[in-house]
Design a protein around this motif. Structure first.
Motif, mmCIF file in Angstrom:
data_model
loop_
_atom_site.group_PDB
_atom_site.id
_atom_site.type_symbol
_atom_site.label_atom_id
_atom_site.label_comp_id
_atom_site.label_asym_id
_atom_site.label_seq_id
_atom_site.Cartn_x
_atom_site.Cartn_y
_atom_site.Cartn_z
ATOM 1 N N LYS A 81 0.834 -1.216 0.000
ATOM 2 C CA LYS A 81 0.000 0.000 0.000
ATOM 3 C C LYS A 81 0.857 1.248 0.000
ATOM 4 O O LYS A 81 0.616 2.204 -0.741
ATOM 5 N N LYS A 82 1.887 1.228 0.862
ATOM 6 C CA LYS A 82 2.761 2.401 0.960
ATOM 7 C C LYS A 82 3.485 2.646 -0.364
ATOM 8 O O LYS A 82 3.608 3.784 -0.810
ATOM 9 N N LEU A 83 3.971 1.559 -0.969
ATOM 10 C CA LEU A 83 4.678 1.719 -2.258
ATOM 11 C C LEU A 83 3.722 2.207 -3.340
ATOM 12 O O LEU A 83 4.079 3.042 -4.173
ATOM 13 N N ALA A 84 2.490 1.688 -3.312
ATOM 14 C CA ALA A 84 1.495 2.109 -4.317
ATOM 15 C C ALA A 84 1.187 3.600 -4.176
ATOM 16 O O ALA A 84 1.112 4.322 -5.175
ATOM 17 N N GLU A 85 1.055 4.063 -2.918
ATOM 18 C CA GLU A 85 0.765 5.483 -2.706
ATOM 19 C C GLU A 85 1.865 6.366 -3.267
ATOM 20 O O GLU A 85 1.607 7.438 -3.806
ATOM 21 N N LYS A 86 3.106 5.882 -3.140
ATOM 22 C CA LYS A 86 4.248 6.712 -3.558
ATOM 23 C C LYS A 86 4.566 6.558 -5.065
ATOM 24 O O LYS A 86 4.858 7.535 -5.732
ATOM 25 N N TYR A 87 4.527 5.340 -5.582
ATOM 26 C CA TYR A 87 5.077 5.112 -6.937
ATOM 27 C C TYR A 87 4.065 4.680 -8.002
ATOM 28 O O TYR A 87 4.436 4.457 -9.153
ATOM 29 N N TRP A 88 2.805 4.491 -7.641
ATOM 30 C CA TRP A 88 1.789 4.208 -8.661
ATOM 31 C C TRP A 88 1.005 5.467 -8.967
ATOM 32 O O TRP A 88 0.693 6.201 -8.019
ATOM 33 N N PRO A 89 0.656 5.764 -10.204
ATOM 34 C CA PRO A 89 1.045 4.988 -11.372
ATOM 35 C C PRO A 89 2.527 5.204 -11.702
ATOM 36 O O PRO A 89 3.033 6.299 -11.505
ATOM 37 N N GLY A 90 3.177 4.144 -12.217
ATOM 38 C CA GLY A 90 4.587 4.260 -12.571
ATOM 39 C C GLY A 90 5.234 2.907 -12.797
ATOM 40 O O GLY A 90 4.558 1.875 -12.764
ATOM 41 N N PRO A 91 6.568 2.922 -13.008
ATOM 42 C CA PRO A 91 7.274 1.694 -13.433
ATOM 43 C C PRO A 91 7.603 0.751 -12.283
ATOM 44 O O PRO A 91 8.757 0.382 -12.089
ATOM 45 N N LEU A 92 6.587 0.377 -11.505
ATOM 46 C CA LEU A 92 6.780 -0.535 -10.377
ATOM 47 C C LEU A 92 5.748 -1.651 -10.432
ATOM 48 O O LEU A 92 4.544 -1.391 -10.499
ATOM 49 N N THR A 93 6.231 -2.909 -10.391
ATOM 50 C CA THR A 93 5.355 -4.087 -10.363
ATOM 51 C C THR A 93 5.500 -4.756 -9.007
ATOM 52 O O THR A 93 6.617 -4.977 -8.541
ATOM 53 N N MET A 94 4.362 -5.072 -8.384
ATOM 54 C CA MET A 94 4.400 -5.717 -7.063
ATOM 55 C C MET A 94 3.779 -7.107 -7.127
ATOM 56 O O MET A 94 2.684 -7.281 -7.679
ATOM 57 N N ILE A 95 4.477 -8.081 -6.553
ATOM 58 C CA ILE A 95 3.980 -9.455 -6.526
ATOM 59 C C ILE A 95 3.356 -9.738 -5.169
ATOM 60 O O ILE A 95 3.956 -9.468 -4.131
ATOM 61 N N LEU A 188 13.721 -7.594 -4.128
ATOM 62 C CA LEU A 188 13.791 -7.068 -5.487
ATOM 63 C C LEU A 188 14.123 -8.199 -6.447
ATOM 64 O O LEU A 188 15.155 -8.851 -6.325
ATOM 65 N N LEU A 189 13.224 -8.436 -7.436
ATOM 66 C CA LEU A 189 13.456 -9.517 -8.403
ATOM 67 C C LEU A 189 14.005 -8.983 -9.724
ATOM 68 O O LEU A 189 14.710 -9.689 -10.433
ATOM 69 N N ARG A 190 13.635 -7.753 -10.075
ATOM 70 C CA ARG A 190 14.136 -7.161 -11.320
ATOM 71 C C ARG A 190 14.284 -5.659 -11.099
ATOM 72 O O ARG A 190 13.302 -4.992 -10.756
ATOM 73 N N PRO A 191 15.501 -5.099 -11.289
ATOM 74 C CA PRO A 191 15.661 -3.650 -11.138
ATOM 75 C C PRO A 191 15.059 -2.919 -12.327
ATOM 76 O O PRO A 191 15.000 -3.458 -13.431
ATOM 77 N N GLY A 192 14.592 -1.683 -12.113
ATOM 78 C CA GLY A 192 13.985 -0.907 -13.196
ATOM 79 C C GLY A 192 14.011 0.569 -12.865
ATOM 80 O O GLY A 192 14.878 1.031 -12.108
ATOM 81 N N GLY A 193 13.044 1.296 -13.384
ATOM 82 C CA GLY A 193 13.008 2.756 -13.244
ATOM 83 C C GLY A 193 12.842 3.240 -11.816
ATOM 84 O O GLY A 193 13.280 4.340 -11.479
ATOM 85 N N ILE A 194 12.178 2.469 -10.968
ATOM 86 C CA ILE A 194 12.120 2.805 -9.537
ATOM 87 C C ILE A 194 13.301 2.076 -8.886
ATOM 88 O O ILE A 194 13.386 0.850 -8.945
ATOM 89 N N THR A 195 14.206 2.838 -8.272
ATOM 90 C CA THR A 195 15.468 2.244 -7.800
ATOM 91 C C THR A 195 15.314 1.575 -6.439
ATOM 92 O O THR A 195 14.351 1.835 -5.705
ATOM 93 N N LEU A 196 16.301 0.737 -6.101
ATOM 94 C CA LEU A 196 16.350 0.088 -4.791
ATOM 95 C C LEU A 196 16.295 1.139 -3.672
ATOM 96 O O LEU A 196 15.581 0.975 -2.675
ATOM 97 N N GLU A 197 17.044 2.213 -3.857
ATOM 98 C CA GLU A 197 17.073 3.281 -2.847
ATOM 99 C C GLU A 197 15.674 3.888 -2.670
ATOM 100 O O GLU A 197 15.247 4.170 -1.546
ATOM 101 N N GLN A 198 14.956 4.068 -3.771
ATOM 102 C CA GLN A 198 13.599 4.641 -3.679
ATOM 103 C C GLN A 198 12.655 3.696 -2.946
ATOM 104 O O GLN A 198 11.829 4.132 -2.148
ATOM 105 N N LEU A 199 12.796 2.381 -3.191
ATOM 106 C CA LEU A 199 11.949 1.407 -2.501
ATOM 107 C C LEU A 199 12.253 1.438 -1.001
ATOM 108 O O LEU A 199 11.352 1.502 -0.161
ATOM 109 N N GLU A 200 13.557 1.413 -0.667
ATOM 110 C CA GLU A 200 13.954 1.342 0.745
ATOM 111 C C GLU A 200 13.593 2.615 1.506
ATOM 112 O O GLU A 200 13.344 2.570 2.709
#
Ligand code: TXA
Ligand code: MG
Length: 336
Positions: A81-95, A188-200
């Protein structure tokens, strides 16, 4: 099959095709996707046939409104939910753990589903007008570089699918970041436009799956099935040279002969004695990401046989560039 070529004002036509179980290639901000109704198992199966994709490689389900996620998953975890609020819509896929409405064709037999809310207005409009989430892998023939332009999609998919929507060139240029929130710790399974630092920065520590950097063993079970296949490969053999600029220039120029080409930074071009395809400025990882797949396709067009590639440090968006390039090179890296 006759493939209709549509523009951004003909999305209704494309939505009708999706509703009737057909296949439409659509632009997103990352790469073009090959879409079908995610809740129609038969339509989804035809995606695999058109791409020549192994059936054990699951697909991402695309939505155009956060509220759509609840029907697709068993649980929408707090961190998601937190990631969706910050990075959706955008280049982030959540499993996440999947709900019962996800056909087996989408999840390839796993108990999870990958969900993404793209920011591209054409993708959003198509999903909304289709009144269904859209399952879409990248719209390339399996193994080829992902398509970042209408021309790339036509080259791979014309005659094999119902329609292609022209949305110009993709701004991010590499596929979305994939993170799983279905296990104990986020990974993290695949790096992309949203970086590891942004996720953390939003959810704290994120593990990096081994498959991001390393070649998987033949029989190893990988968390993200797509990571085990040879990918992004041009016809030419690609070798990564790891080292400083001067060493790179010297190494390549010493091997200048027919068929040898360079996949280099903009700044290198004037110093190299072989045909060059540059994919961005040395310090601009986002620019490199945007142009990488186009550069890989261009190498085939100029008849490259052996390509010496420069490769960025795996930092920030550079991690995504590094991840794609080592796969294009079949993990062949020479330290110079
Ligand atoms: O940017 C993107 O993600 C593009 C655009 C079209 O949205 N799509 C894309 O899809 O790159 P594809 O199929 O080329 O890559 C999806 C990746 C694959 O590596 C696949 O194995 C992984 O996501 N994946 C999908 N569902 C998964 C799941 N349930 N568990 C683990 N990995 C999954
Ligand atoms: Mg793909």
């Amino acid at each position: 099959m006759k493939t209709q070529l549509l523009n951004e004002n003909q999305i209704e036509i494309a939505a009708e095709i999706i509703k009737n179980g057909g296949l439409v290639a659509l632009p997103t901000e990352t790469v073009y996707g090959l879409g079908a109704d995610a809740l129609n198992g038969k339509a989804v199966a035809s995606i695999f046939a058109a791409k020549g994709r192994p059936m054990d490689n699951p697909l991402i389900v695309h939505i155009s409104n956060i509220s759509q996620v609840y029907a697709l998953v068993r649980e929408f975890p707090d961190k998601a939910k937190k990631l969706a609020e910050k990075y959706w819509p955008g280049p982030l896929t959540m499993i996440m753990k999947k709900s019962d409405i996800i056909p087996d064709e989408v999840s390839a037999g796993l108990d999870t589903v990958a969900v993404r809310f793209p920011s591209h207005p054409v993708a959003q409009k198509l999903i909304t007008l289709s009144h269904t989430p859209i399952a879409a892998p990248s719209a390339n023939i399996s193994g080829h570089p992902s398509p970042t332009s209408f021309e790339h999609v036509k080259a791979d998919m014309y005659g094999k699918i119902d329609a292609i929507i022209d949305g110009g060139c993709c701004s991010v240029g590499v596929e979305s970041t994939v993170i799983t929130l279905a296990g104990e710790k986020p990974r993290l399974l695949r790096p992309g436009g949203i970086t590891l630092e942004q996720l953390e920065s939003v959810i704290g520590e994120v593990e990096v799956d081994k498959a991001v950097f390393d070649k998987p063993n033949d029989n190893e079970k990988v968390a993200s099935p797509g990571m085990k296949y040879k990918h992004y490969a041009p016809n030419a053999k690609v070798v990564i040279l790891n080292g400083e600029t001067d060493a790179y220039i010297e190494y390549v120029n010493a091997r200048a002969e027919q068929g040898v080409c360079a996949l280099c930074y903009n700044e290198d071009v004037k110093r190299l004695k072989v045909p060059c395809v540059s994919y961005g400025s040395i310090s601009d990882f986002s620019q490199q990401a945007q142009h990488l797949f186009d550069a890989l396709r261009e190498l085939d067009e100029i008849g490259a046989k052996l390509v010496f590639a420069r490769c960025p440090a795996p930092d920030g968006v550079g991690m995504a560039v590094y991840n794609r390039l080592i796969r294009a090179a079949g993990f062949e890296v020479i330290n110079i």
